[in-house]
Design a protein around this motif. Structure first.
Motif, PDB file in Angstrom:
ATOM      1  N   GLY A   1      74.930  20.044  18.984  1.00 42.28           N
ATOM      2  CA  GLY A   1      75.343  20.886  20.099  1.00 42.28           C
ATOM      3  C   GLY A   1      74.902  20.339  21.441  1.00 42.28           C
ATOM      4  O   GLY A   1      74.734  21.078  22.400  1.00 42.28           O
ATOM      5  N   ALA A   2      74.714  19.039  21.522  1.00 40.04           N
ATOM      6  CA  ALA A   2      74.138  18.443  22.738  1.00 40.04           C
ATOM      7  C   ALA A   2      74.968  18.765  23.966  1.00 40.04           C
ATOM      8  O   ALA A   2      76.189  18.634  23.959  1.00 40.04           O
ATOM      9  CB  ALA A   2      74.030  16.935  22.561  1.00 40.04           C
ATOM     10  N   THR A   3      74.291  19.203  25.034  1.00 40.84           N
ATOM     11  CA  THR A   3      75.002  19.515  26.274  1.00 40.84           C
ATOM     12  C   THR A   3      74.711  18.495  27.357  1.00 40.84           C
ATOM     13  O   THR A   3      75.441  18.384  28.327  1.00 40.84           O
ATOM     14  CB  THR A   3      74.608  20.906  26.800  1.00 40.84           C
ATOM     15  OG1 THR A   3      73.188  21.023  26.697  1.00 40.84           O
ATOM     16  CG2 THR A   3      75.273  21.999  25.990  1.00 40.84           C
ATOM     17  N   GLY A   4      73.629  17.751  27.202  1.00 37.62           N
ATOM     18  CA  GLY A   4      73.298  16.741  28.202  1.00 37.62           C
ATOM     19  C   GLY A   4      73.181  15.398  27.533  1.00 37.62           C
ATOM     20  O   GLY A   4      73.373  15.265  26.320  1.00 37.62           O
ATOM     21  N   PRO A   5      72.841  14.375  28.309  1.00 42.61           N
ATOM     22  CA  PRO A   5      72.714  13.041  27.721  1.00 42.61           C
ATOM     23  C   PRO A   5      71.585  13.011  26.694  1.00 42.61           C
ATOM     24  O   PRO A   5      70.550  13.654  26.887  1.00 42.61           O
ATOM     25  CB  PRO A   5      72.375  12.132  28.905  1.00 42.61           C
ATOM     26  CG  PRO A   5      72.496  12.958  30.125  1.00 42.61           C
ATOM     27  CD  PRO A   5      72.586  14.390  29.749  1.00 42.61           C
TER      28      PRO A   5
ATOM     29  N   ARG B   1      80.576  -3.259  20.749  1.00 41.55           N
ATOM     30  CA  ARG B   1      81.271  -1.973  20.820  1.00 41.55           C
ATOM     31  C   ARG B   1      80.280  -0.832  20.991  1.00 41.55           C
ATOM     32  O   ARG B   1      80.482   0.080  21.784  1.00 41.55           O
ATOM     33  CB  ARG B   1      82.097  -1.723  19.555  1.00 41.55           C
ATOM     34  CG  ARG B   1      83.209  -2.704  19.284  1.00 41.55           C
ATOM     35  CD  ARG B   1      84.371  -2.573  20.233  1.00 41.55           C
ATOM     36  NE  ARG B   1      85.309  -3.661  20.056  1.00 41.55           N
ATOM     37  CZ  ARG B   1      85.115  -4.906  20.501  1.00 41.55           C
ATOM     38  NH1 ARG B   1      84.020  -5.212  21.128  1.00 41.55           N
ATOM     39  NH2 ARG B   1      86.034  -5.827  20.287  1.00 41.55           N
ATOM     40  N   ILE B   2      79.193  -0.872  20.224  1.00 42.96           N
ATOM     41  CA  ILE B   2      78.222   0.223  20.266  1.00 42.96           C
ATOM     42  C   ILE B   2      77.603   0.326  21.656  1.00 42.96           C
ATOM     43  O   ILE B   2      77.429   1.415  22.200  1.00 42.96           O
ATOM     44  CB  ILE B   2      77.105  -0.003  19.228  1.00 42.96           C
ATOM     45  CG1 ILE B   2      77.701  -0.077  17.837  1.00 42.96           C
ATOM     46  CG2 ILE B   2      76.057   1.075  19.344  1.00 42.96           C
ATOM     47  CD1 ILE B   2      77.872   1.233  17.159  1.00 42.96           C
ATOM     48  N   GLN B   3      77.296  -0.819  22.239  1.00 40.32           N
ATOM     49  CA  GLN B   3      76.553  -0.805  23.504  1.00 40.32           C
ATOM     50  C   GLN B   3      77.363  -0.275  24.663  1.00 40.32           C
ATOM     51  O   GLN B   3      76.831  -0.083  25.754  1.00 40.32           O
ATOM     52  CB  GLN B   3      76.049  -2.208  23.811  1.00 40.32           C
ATOM     53  CG  GLN B   3      74.891  -2.600  22.912  1.00 40.32           C
ATOM     54  CD  GLN B   3      74.535  -4.058  23.059  1.00 40.32           C
ATOM     55  OE1 GLN B   3      74.788  -4.642  24.106  1.00 40.32           O
ATOM     56  NE2 GLN B   3      73.968  -4.643  22.025  1.00 40.32           N
ATOM     57  N   GLN B   4      78.636  -0.021  24.427  1.00 41.42           N
ATOM     58  CA  GLN B   4      79.430   0.535  25.513  1.00 41.42           C
ATOM     59  C   GLN B   4      79.246   2.038  25.649  1.00 41.42           C
ATOM     60  O   GLN B   4      79.752   2.636  26.597  1.00 41.42           O
ATOM     61  CB  GLN B   4      80.914   0.251  25.267  1.00 41.42           C
ATOM     62  CG  GLN B   4      81.252  -1.208  25.439  1.00 41.42           C
ATOM     63  CD  GLN B   4      82.689  -1.499  25.052  1.00 41.42           C
ATOM     64  OE1 GLN B   4      83.348  -0.694  24.402  1.00 41.42           O
ATOM     65  NE2 GLN B   4      83.176  -2.652  25.453  1.00 41.42           N
ATOM     66  N   TYR B   5      78.550   2.643  24.680  1.00 42.94           N
ATOM     67  CA  TYR B   5      78.461   4.104  24.693  1.00 42.94           C
ATOM     68  C   TYR B   5      77.218   4.633  25.381  1.00 42.94           C
ATOM     69  O   TYR B   5      77.058   5.832  25.561  1.00 42.94           O
ATOM     70  CB  TYR B   5      78.534   4.643  23.261  1.00 42.94           C
ATOM     71  CG  TYR B   5      79.925   4.523  22.681  1.00 42.94           C
ATOM     72  CD1 TYR B   5      80.316   3.365  22.017  1.00 42.94           C
ATOM     73  CD2 TYR B   5      80.848   5.548  22.827  1.00 42.94           C
ATOM     74  CE1 TYR B   5      81.603   3.246  21.515  1.00 42.94           C
ATOM     75  CE2 TYR B   5      82.122   5.436  22.320  1.00 42.94           C
ATOM     76  CZ  TYR B   5      82.498   4.279  21.680  1.00 42.94           C
ATOM     77  OH  TYR B   5      83.765   4.155  21.178  1.00 42.94           O
TER      78      TYR B   5
ATOM     79  N   ALA C   1      80.291  13.714  25.538  1.00 41.85           N
ATOM     80  CA  ALA C   1      81.639  13.297  25.151  1.00 41.85           C
ATOM     81  C   ALA C   1      81.590  11.946  24.445  1.00 41.85           C
ATOM     82  O   ALA C   1      82.244  11.729  23.414  1.00 41.85           O
ATOM     83  CB  ALA C   1      82.530  13.222  26.385  1.00 41.85           C
ATOM     84  N   ARG C   2      80.779  11.041  24.994  1.00 45.15           N
ATOM     85  CA  ARG C   2      80.671   9.713  24.396  1.00 45.15           C
ATOM     86  C   ARG C   2      79.990   9.791  23.042  1.00 45.15           C
ATOM     87  O   ARG C   2      80.281   8.999  22.144  1.00 45.15           O
ATOM     88  CB  ARG C   2      79.853   8.785  25.326  1.00 45.15           C
ATOM     89  CG  ARG C   2      80.543   8.505  26.647  1.00 45.15           C
ATOM     90  CD  ARG C   2      81.816   7.740  26.456  1.00 45.15           C
ATOM     91  NE  ARG C   2      81.642   6.303  26.520  1.00 45.15           N
ATOM     92  CZ  ARG C   2      82.560   5.421  26.134  1.00 45.15           C
ATOM     93  NH1 ARG C   2      83.700   5.845  25.629  1.00 45.15           N
ATOM     94  NH2 ARG C   2      82.337   4.137  26.250  1.00 45.15           N
ATOM     95  N   LEU C   3      79.086  10.756  22.908  1.00 42.60           N
ATOM     96  CA  LEU C   3      78.398  10.920  21.631  1.00 42.60           C
ATOM     97  C   LEU C   3      79.388  11.322  20.545  1.00 42.60           C
ATOM     98  O   LEU C   3      79.345  10.824  19.424  1.00 42.60           O
ATOM     99  CB  LEU C   3      77.295  11.984  21.773  1.00 42.60           C
ATOM    100  CG  LEU C   3      76.372  12.139  20.579  1.00 42.60           C
ATOM    101  CD1 LEU C   3      75.639  10.824  20.318  1.00 42.60           C
ATOM    102  CD2 LEU C   3      75.374  13.257  20.807  1.00 42.60           C
ATOM    103  N   ARG C   4      80.289  12.211  20.918  1.00 42.61           N
ATOM    104  CA  ARG C   4      81.297  12.623  19.942  1.00 42.61           C
ATOM    105  C   ARG C   4      82.182  11.433  19.553  1.00 42.61           C
ATOM    106  O   ARG C   4      82.549  11.247  18.404  1.00 42.61           O
ATOM    107  CB  ARG C   4      82.149  13.774  20.508  1.00 42.61           C
ATOM    108  CG  ARG C   4      81.482  15.119  20.347  1.00 42.61           C
ATOM    109  CD  ARG C   4      82.480  16.235  20.601  1.00 42.61           C
ATOM    110  NE  ARG C   4      82.936  16.270  21.993  1.00 42.61           N
ATOM    111  CZ  ARG C   4      82.265  16.866  22.974  1.00 42.61           C
ATOM    112  NH1 ARG C   4      81.115  17.459  22.710  1.00 42.61           N
ATOM    113  NH2 ARG C   4      82.726  16.860  24.214  1.00 42.61           N
ATOM    114  N   GLU C   5      82.553  10.644  20.567  1.00 45.72           N
ATOM    115  CA  GLU C   5      83.377   9.460  20.265  1.00 45.72           C
ATOM    116  C   GLU C   5      82.623   8.504  19.354  1.00 45.72           C
ATOM    117  O   GLU C   5      83.188   7.922  18.429  1.00 45.72           O
ATOM    118  CB  GLU C   5      83.741   8.729  21.558  1.00 45.72           C
ATOM    119  CG  GLU C   5      84.798   9.413  22.383  1.00 45.72           C
ATOM    120  CD  GLU C   5      84.996   8.707  23.720  1.00 45.72           C
ATOM    121  OE1 GLU C   5      84.739   7.492  23.796  1.00 45.72           O
ATOM    122  OE2 GLU C   5      85.387   9.384  24.682  1.00 45.72           O
TER     123      GLU C   5
END
Lengths: 123, 278, 277
Positions: free
Chosen positions: A58-62, A80-84, A105-109
């Motif tokens: 449920g993360a809301t922040g970084p 690829r990983i380091q782009q997130y 958002a990036r975490l979900r991706e």
């Protein structure tokens, strides 16, 4: 009389255009291409929740995370990983990559990537 | 089957439209199509087993399969194949959008067509790949470079064939509609576009053939993703198994796009509008 | 109504001649146009020479290399590779094409393989072949052979299969054996397709050659362009491209088209020119 027999074989009624071999081929071809383009993505998205550690869901922040792979990554995977997020070194093995400040958002991706084994929170 | 007597007892099967699945199976020749490949793989297996080659020269079919599975399950194949497919798709759409109108504009005028024909052949003789170094100087090692080069290769056959298609339409058809008061737009829609369609689609198919080759070559040099990049990069590490996987993938994808999508479109177009071809 | 009236005015001989000349010169207009745009654009925008060289710079680049002999070395290297590769490709293509064309089960068996290998013909073999053959003449020749072979093979098979059976049966009814049939009926009958295949194959082969040389070769036009790119010598690059195009046109127009013409005229057979090159 020959006329009738010949037309039975030659002329196809219009509605069978949809069932003609050409359209079948196109349908098959399109399916295969779509599978190639999106198959893995869809699989990854469907199984995303299994990868993300419950504490991160449920993360809301970084967040600061460790991305765990179940194989030795090649340069392709590391890149690829380091782009997130911000790369913060490895966590023991080459297959455990630390990332800081990963936005939700990036975490979900990240979780939707099919070849990622797990995403754990960084302690 | 064409005798009068048959007309009375014509079997119902001849009159029902074929279910698609049966048509599909028939069209693939009942998997007879796979036999030559099986033989080829068997010969390959034997040569590799007997020949004692080092792994950076020849690998077994099993090794190639393992490399394929690895590349797929680790996301590599999906990404590289997608890059190539997107590139050819975008290049084709853009080339059609630009090339068909140009072909039309030139084709309707006899003098313009004659003037441009030689120039187009000249451009075709200089394949897009020859322009790649110049494109790299202008646009760097980027997707733009690849796109420009592939579009160049695609657009020439499209313009050429559109021109031919328009020129092949007998004047009488246009004149007949004009004598009934049709506007220019109507002419394009009802005479020129359908009449030129078969040629246009043939041009698209030819262009895609050239374009796919140019794409692989460009990817080998630009090295920004795509199957050409995959096989060329694998060479640096002597990964013959990956090179072969890449080559097979390149062939299979082209066959899927060309034979399963573009060729049927061509057949349907010719069947529908091909009356004007001799 | 807008039906054009067909009035024929009598025209003088001079008018005819001028019209004929204008028609012949028309194909030059796009080239002239491009040249003008190039010169004007260069004058107005004054771009860096490495981006867009002036027309003069390109001409000078060609002249320099022609005089120093370097140009001819490159052209000779490229053309010799083309001819060796194409010769082998044509011979193998015709021989195997005939075998496949004459025996239907062979051609049916090989068909899926041919379609597949045709899809990867040419530069797709480059990485594998660099590993096997290294960079050099052999590499380029292989790529050309590969390209030419499949085209000639497919066209030959088509040509052989399309020879009307009636002709073959005619010869056989007059007592001709297998070889006689092939020599006097099948071969001339398939020839138009074979020649189309050769013409097409050489066009494709030339393009594949340039691509192969771009990746790596000791000399040759493709290599000349590639080496120039490293030094941002766009004048040499453009010069090279133009020469490649000129050779392609010259080869097709003055070498292949006449050969095709003469054999078709001799045997009086009509082909539908598949404009694939």
């Amino acid at each position: 009389m020959t006329f009738i027999a010949e037309t039975a074989g030659d002329l196809r009624p219009r509605r069978s255009i949809l069932l003609s071999p050409e359209v079948a081929k196109i349908a098959l071809g399109v399916v295969l291409i779509l599978l190639t383009l999106y198959g893995q993505q869809l699989y990854g998205m469907a199984t995303a929740s299994w990868r993300l550690d419950p504490s991160l869901r449920g993360a809301t922040g970084p967040s600061n995370v460790i991305v765990v792979l179940d194989f030795q990554p090649e340069r392709f995977h590391s890149e690829r990983i380091q782009q997130y997020g911000a790369f913060a070194g490895r966590d023991g093995g080459l297959n455990r990559i630390r990332l800081r400040n990963v936005r939700p958002a990036r975490l979900r991706e990240l979780a939707a990537i099919p070849w990622v084994a797990r995403i754990e929170p960084m302690k | 089957m064409s005798t009068g007597a048959a007309s009375v007892g014509v079997s119902p099967r001849l009159q029902r439209p074929e279910p698609a699945l049966a048509a599909l199976r028939r069209m693939f020749g009942g998997f007879k199509i796979l036999l030559p490949f099986a033989v080829l793989i068997a010969i390959w297996w034997i040569i590799q087993a007997v020949g004692n080659f080092p792994p950076n020269v020849l690998v077994s079919p099993a090794a190639v399969w393992r490399a394929f599975v690895y590349l797929v399950t680790h996301g590599v194949m999906a990404e590289y194949a997608s890059t190539s497919l997107w590139m050819i798709g975008i290049a084709t759409v853009l080339s059609m959008l630009i090339g068909v109108p140009i072909g039309f504009a030139v084709g309707v005028n006899r003098y313009a067509a004659h003037a441009l024909e030689g120039f187009l052949r000249f451009l075709q003789g200089i394949s897009g790949i020859a322009w790649l170094p110049l494109a790299i100087i202008w646009f760097g090692f980027s997707h733009t470079t690849t796109l420009i080069v592939v579009m160049y290769t695609l657009i020439v056959p499209i313009i050429f064939n559109t021109m031919i298609g328009v020129r092949a339409i007998p004047e009488n058809y246009a004149l007949a509609l004009r004598s009934l008061g049709a506007s220019r737009l109507r002419l394009v829609k009802d005479v020129y576009l359908p009449g030129a369609m078969p040629s246009i689609v043939v041009g698209m198919r030819l262009g895609m053939g050239y374009g796919w080759r140019a794409l692989i070559a460009a990817e080998m040099l630009v090295r920004k993703g795509g199957l050409g990049d995959l096989i060329f990069g694998a060479r640096t590490f002597g990964q013959i198994d990956r090179i072969i996987v890449g080559m097979i993938m390149i062939g299979c994808l082209y066959i899927i796009v060309d034979r399963l999508i573009v060729q049927p479109i061509e057949n349907l177009t010719v069947a529908r509008w091909g009356m004007l071809r001799k | 109504m807008s039906v054009p009236s067909a009035t024929l005015k009598p025209r003088s001989a001079a008018h005819h001649a001028a019209g004929w000349l204008a028609w012949r010169l028309l194909p030059a207009t796009p080239f002239v146009l491009v040249l003008l745009l190039w010169m004007i654009g260069w004058y107005i925008f004054q771009p860096i020479p490495s981006t867009l060289p002036s027309v003069a710079a390109v001409i000078e680049a060609i002249w320099e290399r022609a005089v120093s002999g370097e140009l001819w070395t490159h052209i000779a290297a490229s053309l010799s590779r083309l001819f060796v590769g194409a010769a082998v490709g044509i011979v193998t293509g015709i021989v195997f094409g005939f075998i496949a064309g004459l025996y239907r089960n062979v051609s049916e068996f090989l068909n899926p393989l041919v379609i597949f290998f045709n899809a990867i013909s040419g530069i797709v073999w480059l990485p594998l072949m660099i590993s096997w053959l290294g960079i050099g003449h052999a590499l380029a020749i292989f790529v050309i052979w590969n390209t030419v072979f499949f085209i000639v093979f497919q066209n030959t098979v088509l040509g052989v299969q399309l020879v009307p059976q009636v002709f073959e049966q005619g010869i056989q009814s007059l007592g001709g054996g297998r070889w006689e049939t092939i020599r006097s009926v099948t071969f001339p009958g398939a020839l138009p397709y074979v020649l189309t295949g050769i013409r097409s194959g050489l066009g494709f082969g030339w393009r594949a050659l340039i691509a192969a040389e771009l990746v790596g070769a000791p000399e040759g036009l493709g290599q000349m362009i590639f080496a120039a790119a490293e030094f941002h010598r766009s004048d040499v690059i453009i010069a090279g491209c133009l020469i490649i195009g000129v050779i392609a046109i010259a080869m097709d127009r003055w070498l292949l088209a006449p050969i095709e013409q003469r054999t078709i005229q001799r045997w009086g057979l009509v082909i539908d020119t598949a404009k694939e090159s």
